[in-house]
Design an enzyme around this catalytic site. Structure first.
Site, mmCIF file in Angstrom:
data_model
loop_
_atom_site.group_PDB
_atom_site.id
_atom_site.type_symbol
_atom_site.label_atom_id
_atom_site.label_comp_id
_atom_site.label_asym_id
_atom_site.label_seq_id
_atom_site.Cartn_x
_atom_site.Cartn_y
_atom_site.Cartn_z
ATOM 1 N N LYS A 77 0.842 -1.202 0.000
ATOM 2 C CA LYS A 77 0.000 0.000 0.000
ATOM 3 C C LYS A 77 0.880 1.257 0.000
ATOM 4 O O LYS A 77 1.913 1.295 0.679
ATOM 5 C CB LYS A 77 -0.914 -0.017 1.231
ATOM 6 C CG LYS A 77 -1.965 1.095 1.243
ATOM 7 C CD LYS A 77 -2.881 0.967 2.454
ATOM 8 C CE LYS A 77 -3.931 2.058 2.503
ATOM 9 N NZ LYS A 77 -4.818 1.957 3.681
ATOM 10 N N SER A 152 -9.708 2.008 2.845
ATOM 11 C CA SER A 152 -8.838 2.768 1.948
ATOM 12 C C SER A 152 -7.824 1.908 1.193
ATOM 13 O O SER A 152 -7.184 2.379 0.258
ATOM 14 C CB SER A 152 -8.083 3.823 2.760
ATOM 15 O OG SER A 152 -7.239 3.209 3.726
ATOM 16 N N SER A 176 -10.092 -0.339 7.024
ATOM 17 C CA SER A 176 -9.503 -0.162 5.694
ATOM 18 C C SER A 176 -8.811 -1.396 5.116
ATOM 19 O O SER A 176 -8.419 -1.399 3.968
ATOM 20 C CB SER A 176 -8.500 0.997 5.704
ATOM 21 O OG SER A 176 -9.179 2.210 5.877
#
Length: 487
Positions: A77, A152, A176
């Site tokens: 990420k 996210s 997330s």
């Protein structure tokens, strides 16, 4: 490389026996990404040259039989700092940020000789639940490209679910990791707060953020958490709590395990088809010999407002470092120092980030601190106590991960309240610092349903044990999206 037909153990065997070279595996991973990512949009940047160089080096040395992660390509990420590999947190303000150090989790993975193939898309600064607030691109759901991948960590989840990589890292502040895992039909784990170092994770809300793994199976997830857990002297919130081997009790036996189902997690606001899917999952656990009871977590209904006050307050403090002075975007149209701050931030931050900074700054201001931030912190304590009461009598808490399946792209982006309410079932876990897992538990309208398992602090072992038993008793994890020519 068809990642739908492999897990970490089978890939490791091929690499050790030299039936597959690390170079071929890495090259085939990039080929997969090139072919599929045009539709999915999971990656923001690729690390091809360095990755292939590392792979060639590893082929020369040979893959050690006792290092299951050696030579395994992973997605990371884009809010996890990677040395010499652009890290943007999907924000224009960090558009050209090239870190000079690695996050602790990256040091651990590099020591185990994993291959970082690239950085995955996300909501800007991890603020969002759909990956639509990224400054750079739109990521799509692996099962239906008209739907969001969740957020996210939507890029990491979609990359694993679409077979671009076998595993990826994400971060979870209010759901997330677990919510995008649910939307994409894969396994996602948010570890206990403090289990994994946050050093090198670009901070959103420091008392809530936690890095965790995405995989297709429970065992692979446990292997990856083994690799990244542990005390770190550079992170004062990381824990010295002993790290068991999370794979050691994956035997399918959960007879006598006591599982609590909160009535608040199965009530109004949860779609009927999700409730139905979770009831079917409960029946599987009962068949496996688990004892299931209904309980109450009475303060969980306040989770969303409490979270948005606390997380936004911490964000407004954490994001003040992005000032256009030391690194990141600096406005060129400035006449004085105040202009540098105001214009750099106005141009660099997106709407959702600005919204949360303003909410947080308001909550912390002298006239409102007692009414908002202090009150939210007090209710957070009540939410922690609710869970503690349940864990006095039960091993796990079970419920849906999200109230609905993945929603359409553009559907909720202009309605922040609806967007925030999508996290109602995941947020209490972060507020209480507990470990939570989402794993596939069925389908509704052709889209995956996620089931959430929540364990007591530092008891990921029990969560993995139950998740593995459920996975072995069902075939949901074997289902793959029709995307990419799969049947």
């Amino acid at each position: 490389m068809d990642y739908f037909k492999h897990d970490l153990a089978s890939l490791h065997e091929l690499l050790v026996n030299k039936e597959l070279s690390v170079t071929d595996l890495t090259q085939q991973t990039f080929d997969n990404i090139e072919k599929r990512d045009q539709k999915i949009g999971a990656f923001l940047s690729l690390n091809k040259e360095v990755a292939l160089k590392q792979a060639a080096q590893l082929d020369q040395e040979g893959v050690a039989a006792n290092n299951i992660l050696a030579g395994i390509p992973l997605g990371i990420k884009d809010n996890i700092v990677t040395k010499d590999l652009k890290t943007t947190a999907a924000s224009k303000i960090l558009e050209n940020f090239n870190p000079i150090y690695d996050a602790t989790v990256m040091e651990k993975l590099n020591a185990l000789q994993t291959i970082t193939v690239g950085k995955t898309n996300m909501d800007e600064f991890a603020m969002g639940g759909s990956t639509e607030s990224s400054a750079f691109k739109l990521t799509k759901n692996a099962w239906d490209q008209n739907k969001v991948p969740g957020g996210s960590s939507g890029g990491s989840a979609a990359a694993v679910a679409s077979g671009e990589v076998i595993a990826a890292l994400g971060s979870d502040t209010g759901g997330s990791i677990r919510q995008p895992a649910a939307y994409n039909g894969i396994v996602g784990v948010k570890p206990t707060y403090g289990r994994v170092s946050r050093y090198g994770l670009i901070a959103f809300a420091s008392s809530l953020d936690q890095i965790g793994p995405f995989t297709r199976t429970v065992k692979d997830n446990a292997i990856l958490l083994n690799a990244i857990s542990g005390l770190d002297s550079r992170d004062s919130t990381s824990s010295s709590h002993a790290i068991p081997d999370f794979t050691s009790k994956l035997n399918g036996d959960i007879k006598g395990m006591k599982i609590a189902v909160p009535k608040e997690y199965m009530g109004e606001g949860v779609a009927a088809e999700i409730r139905e899917g979770i009831k079917n999952a409960i029946a599987v656990f009962e068949k496996l010999g688990a004892i299931i009871d209904e309980v109450s977590l009475p303060h969980s209904k306040y989770g969303v407002p409490v979270y948005y006050i606390i997380a936004s307050s911490e964000a407004s403090s954490n994001l003040q470092r992005f000032d256009g002075i030391r690194y990141g975007h600096r406005s060129s149209d400035v006449k004085n120092l105040e202009d540098v701050y105001v214009k750099s931030r106005s141009e660099g931050f997106g709407d959702e980030v600005k919204r949360r900074i303003m909410l947080g700054t308001f909550s912390l201001s002298a006239g409102t601190y007692d009414a908002f931030f202090k009150k939210a912190a007090q209710v957070r304590t009540l939410i922690c106590q609710d869970f503690a009461n349940v864990f006095n009598d039960y091993d796990l808490v079970l419920g849906p991960t999200s109230p609905t399946t993945a929603f359409g792209i553009g559907e909720d982006i202009n309605d922040p309240v609806t967007m925030y309410m999508n996290d109602i079932l995941t947020i209490p876990v972060n507020l209480a610092g507990l470990p939570g897992m989402s794993l596939p538990a069925g389908f509704a309208n052709g889209l995956p349903i996620g089931m959430q398992l929540i364990a007591n602090r530092f008891d990921e072992e029990t969560m993995y044990r139950a998740g593995y038993a459920f996975e072995q008793a069902t075939d949901f994890h074997k289902e793959v999206p029709t995307f990419g020519g799969q049947d």
